[in-house]
Design a protein around this motif. Structure first.
Motif, PDB file in Angstrom:
ATOM      1  N   LEU A 152       0.841  -1.302  -0.115  1.00  0.00           N
ATOM      2  CA  LEU A 152       0.103   0.037  -0.087  1.00  0.00           C
ATOM      3  C   LEU A 152       0.967   1.370   0.046  1.00  0.00           C
ATOM      4  O   LEU A 152       0.625   2.340  -0.822  1.00  0.00           O
ATOM      5  N   TYR A 181      -6.576  -0.702  -4.594  1.00  0.00           N
ATOM      6  CA  TYR A 181      -7.218  -0.676  -3.287  1.00  0.00           C
ATOM      7  C   TYR A 181      -8.377  -1.275  -3.221  1.00  0.00           C
ATOM      8  O   TYR A 181      -9.002  -1.828  -2.529  1.00  0.00           O
ATOM      9  N   THR A 184      -7.938  -5.152  -2.691  1.00  0.00           N
ATOM     10  CA  THR A 184      -7.558  -5.307  -1.364  1.00  0.00           C
ATOM     11  C   THR A 184      -8.757  -5.257  -0.477  1.00  0.00           C
ATOM     12  O   THR A 184      -8.760  -5.894   0.637  1.00  0.00           O
ATOM     13  N   THR A 204      -6.437   0.340   4.200  1.00  0.00           N
ATOM     14  CA  THR A 204      -6.553   0.428   2.666  1.00  0.00           C
ATOM     15  C   THR A 204      -7.618   1.538   2.677  1.00  0.00           C
ATOM     16  O   THR A 204      -7.559   2.377   1.677  1.00  0.00           O
ATOM     17  N   TYR A 208      -7.517   4.525   0.231  1.00  0.00           N
ATOM     18  CA  TYR A 208      -8.248   5.016  -0.881  1.00  0.00           C
ATOM     19  C   TYR A 208      -9.127   6.299  -0.786  1.00  0.00           C
ATOM     20  O   TYR A 208      -9.194   7.203  -1.776  1.00  0.00           O
TER      21      TYR A 208
END
Length: 463
Positions: A152, A181, A184, A204, A208
């Motif tokens: 990430l 993203y 994930t 995440t 995002y």
């Protein structure tokens, strides 16, 4: 050989017993002391071969990325043969070396994005393979968290680096980051994911949300914030006092969500909601948010105070933001230092911001020198020098939209100071004479300044 010696040299206990019995002189007899079955010997040989192949592949990264990628695919194929699976398709059996190799392959293809032949689709296919490996349960939770967190960071660094002009690629980094993203979030969703992990899902989702802010996708960002709030205790309906009593871990999460909200409301110029969230954020106790998160909140809070002409509060808030950025080692500290200096002058403070211990080391920084000189001219009421510095450094200062918005206000503030100093000894003075002292500004501008002073009760006079 004593027990102490055995422990010191970390000999295998069975081997040591055999050596003591046989004298340990004959190498063949020493080898016979290790009584492994054929299966155990074969498994050890395979594991050693996999380990060697993996580290040989890692050693190739610095010289040839393509060759290294092929070598890591070879490690995956080798482990699949050993486990009785296939390298692709539904027959994949995941093992530790497959996970490590997939992780390296994703990293390599991130680097290849900056080469002459970038392939965003290849990155996503490899990342999907990595997520399938994780969902299979073959990887420990700690290894998953560490590995995905690193991925990430690489994704966000990629699109932030390209946005700042530090790196170039033919692939749209924001769209790639969005795909990463999305994938994930699906895997780690706490209730619907194939490998539920609330901490990774939260982390995440924050990234995002930051990406959506950068892409100016306001509606989607609001949805992300709505999803994040319940996981932090759902402070959306809390009063400022209630939010201060949230627990440590949730407090850290709250601050990160507040940082997103404040960025959103600042862009929308919704000062009412911005002030509400900023007040909540400043009341949160416990938790240890990253200094950069705290700095973002404080910087935008300072801008909020500036918009409301609360220059003293703005200066204090910018100073806290400057210290937080400095603690994080973020170059944004210099930007915040400029804002601090500007707020100090607009407040007509007699205190030089560069007298503080924290700001003093930066007074001679090339980016800050213009502001240092401005402060000196401001405090000395040297209006001609002040305006000359503004003209000479127009590019450095005016490139910042926030500074540009307040330059006229700065000029008005120093002109007001000089005007009061000029007319102090007189009972009668012409407007033209005042205009000359104020570096030749129009008489109409002099009248405007005088009217403001009279109405504010700072000047007992008639025009």
């Amino acid at each position: 050989m004593s027990d102490d010696e055995e422990y010191e040299y970390e000999y295998d206990e069975d081997a040591s017993d055999e050596e003591m019995a046989d004298g340990g002189n004959d190498e063949e007899e020493e080898e016979d002391a290790f009584e492994y079955t054929d299966d155990e010997e074969e498994a050890d040989d395979v594991d050693v071969a996999l380990e060697n192949a993996y580290y040989n592949a890692k050693g190739t990264r610095d010289t040839d990325l393509i060759e290294a990628a092929e070598a890591f695919e070879g490690v995956i194929h080798m482990e699949q043969e050993a486990l009785g699976g296939s390298s692709d398709g539904d027959g994949v059996v995941y093992g530790p070396w497959t996970y490590k190799s997939l992780k390296q392959l994703v990293k390599l293809h991130f680097l290849l994005l900056q080469s002459q032949k970038p392939d965003g689709d290849k990155v996503m296919k490899l990342f999907d393979r990595l997520l399938k490996c994780i969902a299979s349960g073959a990887v420990s939770p700690n290894a998953v968290e560490k590995g995905i967190s690193g991925m990430l960071e690489r994704v966000s660094s990629l699109y932030q680096g390209i946005a700042s002009g530090e790196t170039e690629t033919a692939v749209d980094p924001q769209l790639l980051a969005k795909s990463v993203y999305d994938a994930t979030l699906r895997v780690f969703h706490p209730s619907t994911g194939s490998s539920p992990n609330e901490r990774l899902w939260f982390k995440t989702n924050l990234k995002y949300g930051q990406l959506l802010y950068e892409m100016n996708e306001t509606v989607k960002l609001q949805l992300v914030i709505r999803d994040l709030l319940p996981s932090s205790g759902d402070a959306s309906g809390m009063s400022a006092e209630d939010s201060s009593s949230v627990g440590g871990g949730s407090s850290t999460h709250l601050m990160e969500i507040y940082a997103l909200q404040i960025q959103l409301y600042s862009r929308q110029k919704d000062n009412k909601k911005l002030r509400e969230i900023f007040t909540r954020a400043m009341r949160v106790q416990g938790g240890i948010p990253h200094p950069r998160t705290l700095a973002q909140i404080q910087e935008l809070g300072g801008k909020m105070h500036m918009a409301s002409r609360e220059f003293e509060s703005a200066g204090k808030t910018f100073f806290q933001a400057f210290k937080s950025y400095d603690e994080a080692g973020d170059p944004s500290r210099l930007r915040c230092l400029k804002y601090l200096v500007m707020a100090s002058m607009l407040h007509a403070s007699t205190i030089n911001p560069f007298d503080s211990q924290e700001a003093r080391p930066y007074r001679d920084d090339p980016e800050i020198v213009a502001m240092t000189n401005l402060v000196q001219a401001f405090h000395n009421n040297e209006i001609k020098r002040f305006e000359a510095i503004l003209r000479r450094n127009e590019g450095k200062l005016m490139d910042d939209e926030f500074v540009r918005e307040h330059v006229e206000e700065l000029l008005r503030t120093i002109r007001t100071q000089v005007l009061q100093q000029v007319i102090g000894p007189y009972t009668r003075i012409s407007l033209e004479a005042i205009a000359r002292e104020l570096n030749g500004i129009p008489v109409s501008s002099v009248e405007s300044l005088l009217v403001s002073l009279i109405l504010d009760g700072k000047l007992n006079a008639r025009i």
